[in-house]
Design a protein around this motif. Structure first.
Motif, mmCIF file in Angstrom:
data_model
loop_
_atom_site.group_PDB
_atom_site.id
_atom_site.type_symbol
_atom_site.label_atom_id
_atom_site.label_comp_id
_atom_site.label_asym_id
_atom_site.label_seq_id
_atom_site.Cartn_x
_atom_site.Cartn_y
_atom_site.Cartn_z
ATOM 1 N N PRO A 155 -19.441 -4.999 -10.691
ATOM 2 C CA PRO A 155 -18.424 -6.005 -11.003
ATOM 3 C C PRO A 155 -18.390 -6.378 -12.480
ATOM 4 C CG PRO A 155 -19.617 -6.610 -9.019
ATOM 5 C CD PRO A 155 -20.354 -5.450 -9.618
ATOM 6 N N VAL A 186 -12.716 -8.633 -6.683
ATOM 7 C CA VAL A 186 -13.890 -8.839 -5.846
ATOM 8 C C VAL A 186 -13.778 -10.094 -4.995
ATOM 9 C CG1 VAL A 186 -16.377 -9.296 -5.899
ATOM 10 C CG2 VAL A 186 -15.394 -7.542 -7.398
ATOM 11 N N ARG A 187 -13.400 -11.218 -5.613
ATOM 12 C CA ARG A 187 -13.450 -12.498 -4.906
ATOM 13 C C ARG A 187 -12.133 -12.776 -4.187
ATOM 14 N NH1 ARG A 187 -16.118 -15.404 -10.189
ATOM 15 N NH2 ARG A 187 -18.252 -14.635 -9.864
ATOM 16 N N HIS A 232 -13.907 -7.876 -10.990
ATOM 17 C CA HIS A 232 -13.270 -6.725 -10.370
ATOM 18 C C HIS A 232 -14.151 -5.483 -10.422
ATOM 19 C CE1 HIS A 232 -12.339 -6.382 -14.678
ATOM 20 N NE2 HIS A 232 -12.300 -5.064 -14.472
ATOM 21 N N LEU A 233 -13.735 -4.481 -9.661
ATOM 22 C CA LEU A 233 -14.323 -3.143 -9.685
ATOM 23 C C LEU A 233 -13.220 -2.149 -10.017
ATOM 24 C CD1 LEU A 233 -16.227 -3.251 -6.263
ATOM 25 C CD2 LEU A 233 -17.229 -3.705 -8.504
#
Length: 223
Positions: A167, A199-200, A128-129
């Motif tokens: 990330p 993110v993904r 994640h960010l």
């Protein structure tokens, strides 16, 4: 871009010690144990264990009938930690835990947030960010942070910095739940809402098992 320095201190104010006076500045104060009263020119707030306060003004911290241990974040332009340690307060101790450079986009107005994140045993935060950088510190348990090709394990009292735009994947120990306390700066549009971005694509529909609690946040006037 503006470069700011974020410092994290662990402060101890003994019971019945003389009050501590802090100069004007952007800060968050979290009570690790005990309690304090946070007093400004316009307001006062009693802080018990597990609560927090954000401020941009001069601040007085007064203990009561028990020792208070605080985690205190200070955001400023200087690189000198001594500028933010307790001054003229010989009864107290103030220890630097971590300092980090923050790169802040001048096009945003920024807010400071102090919150807690709690994971169940064997919890994880998918890659994640966040919308801004900051410093975290583990309160209980153990967390492993994977970012920029490195892996670091943080137990109680361990602090680490995150850039926000880089990330991160996080996992926690199977032996117990894990809680960390976080102070970071975010665009004002994020006030009151999560800054997390998964993110993904394959992870975005998965259940998020960690629990968040915003303790205090405030839009900073210098931005």
């Amino acid at each position: 871009m503006t470069t700011k320095k974020l410092f994290l201190f662990e402060d101890t104010i003994p019971a019945h010690a003389r009050p501590v006076y802090l100069p004007e500045g952007d800060r968050s104060v979290y009570v690790r144990s005990g309690s304090v009263e946070a007093i400004s020119d316009t307001a006062s707030q009693f802080l018990w264990e597990g609560s927090a306060h954000t401020s941009g003004t001069e601040l007085t911290l007064a203990s009561e009938d028990q020792d208070a241990v605080l985690w205190r974040w200070e955001l400023g332009d200087t690189s000198e930690a001594d500028d933010y340690a307790f001054r003229s307060a010989p009864e107290t101790t103030s220890t630097l835990k971590l300092a980090a450079d923050l790169e802040l986009d001048d096009r945003y107005t920024w807010l400071m947030r102090c919150d807690t994140v709690t994971f169940p045993p064997s919890g994880e935060a998918f890659t994640h960010l966040h919308q801004g950088p900051g410093i975290r510190i583990t309160r209980e348990g153990e967390i492993t942070i994977e970012t920029e090709g490195a892996e670091h394990v943080h137990g109680p009292g361990d602090a680490w910095a995150e850039k926000g735009v880089v990330p991160v994947y996080a996992s926690t120990t199977a032996e117990s739940s894990t809680t960390f306390v976080r102070c970071f700066v975010l665009p004002k549009q994020v006030k009151g809402v999560s800054s997390l971005r998964i993110v993904r694509p394959e992870d975005r529909a998965k259940a998020n098992t960690q629990k968040y609690r915003v303790l205090a946040e405030r839009i900073m006037s210098w931005t």
